[in-house]
Scaffold this motif. Structure first.
Motif, mmCIF file in Angstrom:
data_model
loop_
_atom_site.group_PDB
_atom_site.id
_atom_site.type_symbol
_atom_site.label_atom_id
_atom_site.label_comp_id
_atom_site.label_asym_id
_atom_site.label_seq_id
_atom_site.Cartn_x
_atom_site.Cartn_y
_atom_site.Cartn_z
ATOM 1 N N PHE A 1 -21.040 -11.205 -13.916
ATOM 2 C CA PHE A 1 -20.463 -9.965 -13.798
ATOM 3 C C PHE A 1 -19.111 -10.069 -13.654
ATOM 4 C CE2 PHE A 1 -24.985 -8.807 -13.249
ATOM 5 C CZ PHE A 1 -25.194 -7.734 -14.375
ATOM 6 N N ARG A 2 -18.088 -9.350 -14.291
ATOM 7 C CA ARG A 2 -16.757 -9.009 -13.987
ATOM 8 C C ARG A 2 -16.572 -7.743 -13.353
ATOM 9 N NH1 ARG A 2 -13.631 -7.874 -18.343
ATOM 10 N NH2 ARG A 2 -15.348 -7.191 -19.542
ATOM 11 N N LEU B 1 -22.559 -11.795 -5.151
ATOM 12 C CA LEU B 1 -23.651 -12.068 -5.910
ATOM 13 C C LEU B 1 -23.244 -11.690 -7.208
ATOM 14 C CD1 LEU B 1 -26.638 -12.639 -5.926
ATOM 15 C CD2 LEU B 1 -27.017 -10.086 -5.439
ATOM 16 N N LEU B 2 -22.623 -10.783 -7.531
ATOM 17 C CA LEU B 2 -22.422 -10.545 -9.063
ATOM 18 C C LEU B 2 -21.593 -11.798 -9.758
ATOM 19 C CD1 LEU B 2 -21.602 -6.475 -9.083
ATOM 20 C CD2 LEU B 2 -23.730 -7.758 -9.689
ATOM 21 N N HIS B 3 -20.686 -12.242 -9.003
ATOM 22 C CA HIS B 3 -19.872 -13.471 -9.551
ATOM 23 C C HIS B 3 -20.837 -14.205 -9.925
ATOM 24 C CE1 HIS B 3 -16.790 -16.381 -10.164
ATOM 25 N NE2 HIS B 3 -17.328 -17.097 -9.152
ATOM 26 N N ASP C 1 -18.623 -11.028 -21.319
ATOM 27 C CA ASP C 1 -19.439 -9.908 -21.655
ATOM 28 C C ASP C 1 -18.359 -8.330 -21.550
ATOM 29 O OD1 ASP C 1 -21.644 -8.072 -21.653
ATOM 30 O OD2 ASP C 1 -21.089 -7.263 -19.797
ATOM 31 N N ALA C 2 -18.608 -7.881 -22.465
ATOM 32 C CA ALA C 2 -17.595 -6.492 -22.701
ATOM 33 C C ALA C 2 -17.674 -5.784 -21.545
ATOM 34 C CB ALA C 2 -18.015 -5.883 -23.889
ATOM 35 N N GLY C 3 -18.677 -5.434 -20.712
ATOM 36 C CA GLY C 3 -18.649 -4.454 -19.646
ATOM 37 C C GLY C 3 -18.283 -5.196 -18.210
ATOM 38 N N ARG C 4 -18.066 -4.265 -17.405
ATOM 39 C CA ARG C 4 -17.549 -4.562 -16.050
ATOM 40 C C ARG C 4 -18.269 -3.651 -14.915
ATOM 41 N NH1 ARG C 4 -11.740 -2.061 -16.517
ATOM 42 N NH2 ARG C 4 -13.303 -0.425 -17.458
ATOM 43 N N VAL C 5 -18.329 -4.156 -13.976
ATOM 44 C CA VAL C 5 -18.936 -3.417 -12.774
ATOM 45 C C VAL C 5 -17.839 -2.852 -11.884
ATOM 46 C CG1 VAL C 5 -20.551 -3.252 -10.826
ATOM 47 C CG2 VAL C 5 -21.073 -4.748 -12.679
ATOM 48 N N LEU C 6 -17.578 -1.373 -11.829
ATOM 49 C CA LEU C 6 -16.567 -0.991 -11.086
ATOM 50 C C LEU C 6 -17.116 -0.631 -9.806
ATOM 51 C CD1 LEU C 6 -15.398 1.416 -14.092
ATOM 52 C CD2 LEU C 6 -14.527 -0.854 -13.382
ATOM 53 N N LEU C 7 -16.588 -1.588 -8.685
ATOM 54 C CA LEU C 7 -17.241 -1.203 -7.327
ATOM 55 C C LEU C 7 -16.253 -0.054 -6.570
ATOM 56 C CD1 LEU C 7 -18.032 -4.922 -6.528
ATOM 57 C CD2 LEU C 7 -19.652 -3.095 -7.024
ATOM 58 N N ILE C 8 -16.730 0.981 -6.376
ATOM 59 C CA ILE C 8 -16.018 2.085 -5.917
ATOM 60 C C ILE C 8 -16.218 2.199 -4.376
ATOM 61 C CG2 ILE C 8 -15.120 4.158 -5.934
ATOM 62 C CD1 ILE C 8 -14.812 2.805 -8.383
ATOM 63 N N GLY C 9 -15.576 1.312 -3.370
ATOM 64 C CA GLY C 9 -15.667 1.190 -1.984
ATOM 65 C C GLY C 9 -15.682 -0.372 -1.790
#
Length: 318
Positions: free
Chosen positions: A176-177, A170-172, A151-159
């Protein structure tokens, strides 16, 4: 999901066990899953993935296990009225492609490209013959069905605290990347976040120094801002609003949201109410890190599905 399928297929092929990639390539009407759903089957049955479970999946796994080296494309009627129907109540029709996977090198190349997040796809000829890896902007011919490498998108976890830790795991499982940033080394490392594509230790006021170049956020990306305090959240949100990210969520109370939005508005960032989900996640009454992670993951699924259909995904008017 494709990465998991490729990893499993590679292990089976290296062990000398034949496997078949089973992919839904077209549907009409109501079906358990749409085009692109895939599973991997071998002589022992289902190995990974799903095309929706139920009778359709059971029947396809049996066919693949009985003849793992036989390529084919077959149409299934998911009702109990049509001759040859599967006795299901869905009522739709699914066209399923059976692709034997027996070459080590193509699987290894596709897996490496998938793990690197390269732009491309696995092109599956509709006659079930050997799939091809296409990278970059290479265009497949009409006689193939394509499975995107990532998937072209990512989830940027800040923290990197308790909630991001639960959310990343869970996202894995949801394909989700993720990229994780925290200003504390103990809370942000490949050991703590083994499935993240990248982990960065940096001040939240300097996100522009790490999320830059090839890692610069795009409209296909999501921000989940969950630092340990409202100063870090404000710094992260200030940066996120300068990017084209199509989802921005901030953990915290409604009072905190009002305070942050007012401060950013004084600085000229007046679009926060129209772009930011805060409190982040769906309102399911969750309190523990795991429960909050579920609520956020559910909202991210909705965001991803809306994006795939070209629909806007915006916070409710408050």
């Amino acid at each position: 999901m494709l990465q998991t399928l490729l990893q499993t297929a590679l292990l089976e092929v290296e062990a000398g066990r034949p496997v078949t990639l089973v992919t839904i390539v077209r549907t009409i009407g109501s079906t358990p899953r749409g085009a692109g759903a895939a599973l991997l089957a071998g002589a022992a049955g289902l190995l990974a993935g799903t095309i929706g479970g139920g009778l359709l999946e059971h029947h396809c796994v049996q066919l693949a296990a009985a003849a793992p080296a036989q390529p084919r494309r077959q149409t299934f009627h998911l009702n109990d009225r049509t001759a040859g129907g599967l006795g299901m109540a869905c009522g739709g029709t699914a066209e399923v492609l059976f692709t034997p996977l027996d070459g080590h090198a193509p699987l290894q190349a596709a897996l490496a490209a998938c793990q690197a997040g390269q732009n491309g796809c696995l092109a599956l000829p509709l006659d079930g013959s050997t799939p091809r890896l296409l990278l970059g902007d290479a265009q497949p011919d009409p006689a193939v069905f394509v499975l995107p490498l990532a998937d072209a998108g990512r989830v940027l976890l800040i923290g990197g605290g308790h909630v991001p830790l639960a959310l990343a795991a869970l996202l894995h499982t949801l394909d989700f990347r993720t990229v994780v940033v925290d200003d504390r080394a103990a809370f942000c490392s490949p050991v703590r976040f083994p499935h993240a594509q990248h982990t960065f230790v940096a001040p939240f006021s300097q996100l522009d120094t790490v999320l830059t170049g090839a890692l610069a956020p795009t409209a296909a990306d999501a921000f989940c801002i969950m630092t340990r305090g409202h100063e870090g959240d404000t710094d992260a949100l200030r940066f996120a609003l300068t990017t084209p990210a199509s989802y921005i969520g901030v953990m915290g109370s409604r009072r905190k949201r009002v305070t942050m939005f007012a401060r950013l508005a004084q600085e000229g960032a007046t679009d926060a109410p129209q772009r930011v989900f805060s409190p982040i996640g769906l309102d399911i009454g969750g309190q523990t890190p795991a429960e909050i992670a579920v609520s956020v993951a559910a909202q991210l699924i909705a965001w991803r599905n809306a994006r795939q259909h070209g629909a806007p995904f915006l916070p409710p008017v408050k």
